[in-house]
Design an enzyme around this catalytic site. Structure first.
Site, PDB file in Angstrom:
ATOM      1  N   ALA A  55       0.834  -1.203   0.000  1.00  0.00           N
ATOM      2  CA  ALA A  55       0.000   0.000   0.000  1.00  0.00           C
ATOM      3  C   ALA A  55       0.869   1.253   0.000  1.00  0.00           C
ATOM      4  CB  ALA A  55      -0.937  -0.009   1.201  1.00  0.00           C
ATOM      5  N   TYR A  56       1.895   1.259   0.836  1.00  0.00           N
ATOM      6  CA  TYR A  56       2.793   2.411   0.891  1.00  0.00           C
ATOM      7  C   TYR A  56       3.467   2.630  -0.461  1.00  0.00           C
ATOM      8  CZ  TYR A  56       6.522   5.554   2.351  1.00  0.00           C
ATOM      9  OH  TYR A  56       7.370   6.626   2.448  1.00  0.00           O
ATOM     10  N   SER A  57       3.995   1.551  -1.038  1.00  0.00           N
ATOM     11  CA  SER A  57       4.672   1.666  -2.323  1.00  0.00           C
ATOM     12  C   SER A  57       3.725   2.179  -3.401  1.00  0.00           C
ATOM     13  CB  SER A  57       5.252   0.314  -2.741  1.00  0.00           C
ATOM     14  OG  SER A  57       6.237  -0.124  -1.822  1.00  0.00           O
ATOM     15  N   SER A 100       0.984   3.881  -3.060  1.00  0.00           N
ATOM     16  CA  SER A 100       0.575   5.264  -2.821  1.00  0.00           C
ATOM     17  C   SER A 100       1.634   6.243  -3.286  1.00  0.00           C
ATOM     18  CB  SER A 100       0.272   5.475  -1.334  1.00  0.00           C
ATOM     19  OG  SER A 100       1.446   5.430  -0.539  1.00  0.00           O
TER      20      SER A 100
END
Length: 253
Positions: free
Chosen positions: A166-168, A170
């Site tokens: 999710a972080y990547s 985003s």
């Protein structure tokens, strides 16, 4: 006339360090965060860093970057107070869902949809909404500067961090948003840039997989100096996708 900056995520971490650096250079700063006591603490610091002879008129707003009305309020109240918006630094970001106590990160196969939605919401949608809110006043004054905080995992070509899908995703999205907006508003004298920090000593990094020291960490204060370099560039120049990573890990295999 003092320039005016808005910093989202300005009450802690990178955002607080950037707010302080801007105040020291003479900007009037609107600090945007979600927790009033952290915002107030940052404003107290800004008062002590404002140049001698300049009245510290900095503002603090407890708002949520994922709320469209909040982001419009951010722009409106800054315009009401200062009459202009010269700079937005969009630094609000999370590595996991608020309130999550997890220690071991999620693989893509096990990532709950609500965790995905929370991270994408703050990091990507929040950046979009904050950018969108300041475009109209910047276009009207035919000048402005937007700096979006990405991640060293997301330059060209893009590289995802394992167990942080999710972080990547985003941060990949923020790159696309930044490049698209930069093309749209350049004719209005508005510069839009992304900056790519490595591991920075912040609460976000301390509490997620991003704490892994890939070559070590840099301090938020030192990273803020890169933001100030971008802010002070001549209006006819731009820096494309600067990366800021720990020196001792810069040339590691």
């Amino acid at each position: 006339m003092n320039k005016v900056a808005i910093v989202t995520g300005g009450s802690s971490g990178i955002g607080r360090a950037v707010s302080i650096a801007l105040a020291e250079s003479g900007f009037q700063v609107t600090v945007v965060g979600r927790t009033t006591r952290y915002i107030d603490a940052t404003l107290e610091l800004l008062k002590t860093r404002t140049p001698a002879g300049q009245k510290p008129l900095h503002a603090g707003l407890a708002l949520d970057v994922i709320n469209e009305n909040d982001m419009q309020e951010m722009a409106d109240k800054t315009m009401d107070r200062f009459g202009r918006i010269d700079l937005l630094v969009a630094s609000a970001g999370i590595g996991k869902k608020a309130g999550s106590s997890r220690v071991i990160p999620y693989s893509t196969a096990t990532l709950p949809p609500d965790e995905w939605g929370a991270v994408i919401g703050v990091n990507l949608t929040g950046t979009f909404l904050s950018n969108r809110a300041v475009i109209a006043p910047m276009m009207s004054q035919r000048s402005g500067h937007i700096i979006n905080i990405c991640s060293s995992t997301t330059p060209h070509g893009l590289h995802g961090t394992p167990y942080a899908p999710a972080y990547s995703a985003s941060k990949f999205g923020v790159v696309g948003l930044t490049e698209s907006l930069a093309e749209e508003v350049s004719s209005y004298g508005i510069r839009v840039q992304a900056v790519f920090p490595g591991a920075v000593e912040t609460p976000l990094v301390d509490n997620t997989i991003l704490a892994r020291p890939f070559g070590g960490t840099i301090t938020a204060d030192n990273f803020a100096s890169t933001i100030m370099y971008l802010v002070t560039q001549p209006v006819d120049a731009t820096t494309i996708h600067p990366h800021v990573i720990p020196f001792r890990g810069a040339f590691s295999a």
